[in-house]
Design an enzyme around this catalytic site. Structure first.
Site, PDB file in Angstrom:
ATOM      1  CB  VAL A  63      81.840 -26.191 -11.516  1.00 24.09           C
ATOM      2  CG1 VAL A  63      83.311 -25.838 -11.302  1.00 24.09           C
ATOM      3  CG2 VAL A  63      81.095 -26.217 -10.183  1.00 24.09           C
ATOM      4  CG  ASN A  88      78.741 -10.516 -12.535  1.00 22.56           C
ATOM      5  OD1 ASN A  88      78.810  -9.318 -12.297  1.00 22.56           O
ATOM      6  ND2 ASN A  88      79.276 -11.433 -11.719  1.00 22.56           N
ATOM      7  CE1 TYR A 150      90.623  -3.066 -15.043  1.00 20.01           C
ATOM      8  CE2 TYR A 150      88.698  -1.683 -15.473  1.00 20.01           C
ATOM      9  CZ  TYR A 150      89.255  -2.923 -15.252  1.00 20.01           C
ATOM     10  OH  TYR A 150      88.446  -4.050 -15.249  1.00 20.01           O
ATOM     11  CB  THR A 188      83.642  -6.654  -4.941  1.00 25.17           C
ATOM     12  OG1 THR A 188      84.536  -6.004  -5.861  1.00 25.17           O
ATOM     13  CG2 THR A 188      82.206  -6.339  -5.335  1.00 25.17           C
TER      14      THR A 188
END
Length: 249
Positions: A63, A88, A150, A188
């Protein structure tokens, strides 16, 4: 096809959901032992438990916040045995130049652009000492087809494309391969949110040649192949997986 990944050890960032979780699933299915890194402790723990039970592989959870240098150092040391790194993690905001302020722009780049570069620097040094390794950067097709809607992500992805090609051109001398993947739209949660906020992206999604976005598993399968010895002569290469969008007129 047996990718020859059984017994390898892979570090996957942004592994708690989306493409990262799909990459973890595919690599575990190939027999890879995993280091999974993300900020979402509960999601990571659930995924790790499922992969251990389903595939019988070792899974270690980290984490971490990859924007924090101390976390990067800790992660690289804890995963010093990694044969494969899959960069990623990323959440660069959508929006035009007027819509993405300086703080948001830097916050997004700190995770994806500088996060990739800094973690690669740490992991690459360890791979070089061990005499082998593969680094796969999950980048994004906006780097080759930039859009004003973007702009921060397009610029960041273009930078990571250059980084991947530059490093991958010399890394074989260290018996390390560095490659990249440029996904287009992927189904996603993040892509759904971005499409809702970006009319240009929503229009492009509606006109896809296959009539749909890619599934995370489709991108993950490509990443696993590139990480394997089946792609042993590839370095400095970026593979686009966008349903033909980059080739459309």
């Amino acid at each position: 096809m047996d990718l020859g990944l059984k017994g390898k050890r892979a570090l996957v960032t942004g592994a708690s959901k989306g493409i990262g979780a799909a990459v973890a699933e595919v690599l575990a299915g190939e027999g890879c032992h995993l280091h999974l890194a993300a900020r979402g402790a509960d999601a990571l723990a659930d995924l790790a438990a499922r992969l251990r039970e389903t595939h019988g592989v070792e899974v270690t959870v980290h984490v971490v916040d990859l924007r924090v240098p101390a976390d990067l150092e800790r992660l690289a040391e804890a995963a010093a045995d990694a044969d494969i790194l899959v960069n990623n993690a990323g959440d660069i905001p959508g929006g035009s130049l007027d819509q993405v302020g300086a703080e948001a722009w830097r916050h997004g780049w700190d995770l994806k652009v500088y996060g990739y570069v800094d973690l690669t620097r740490l992991v690459y040094a360890r791979m070089r000492e061990r005499g082998h390794g593969v680094i796969v950067n999950d980048i994004g097709a906006a780097g080759e087809r930039p859009t004003t809607g973007y702009i921060a992500g397009s610029a960041g992805n273009a930078a990571l494309m250059a980084f991947t090609k530059a490093l991958g051109g010399s890394s074989p001398r260290d018996n390390i391969r560095v490659v990249g993947v440029n996904p287009g739209p992927v189904a996603t949660e993040r892509m759904t949110t971005m499409a809702a906020a970006n009319g240009d992206l929503a229009d492009r999604l509606a006109g896809l040649g296959f009539g749909r976005a890619a599934e995370p598993r489709e991108v993950a399968d490509l990443i696993a192949f590139l990480a394997s010895d089946r792609a042993a002569y590839l370095s400095g290469t970026i593979v686009t997986i966008d349903g033909g969008m980059s080739s459309a007129g």
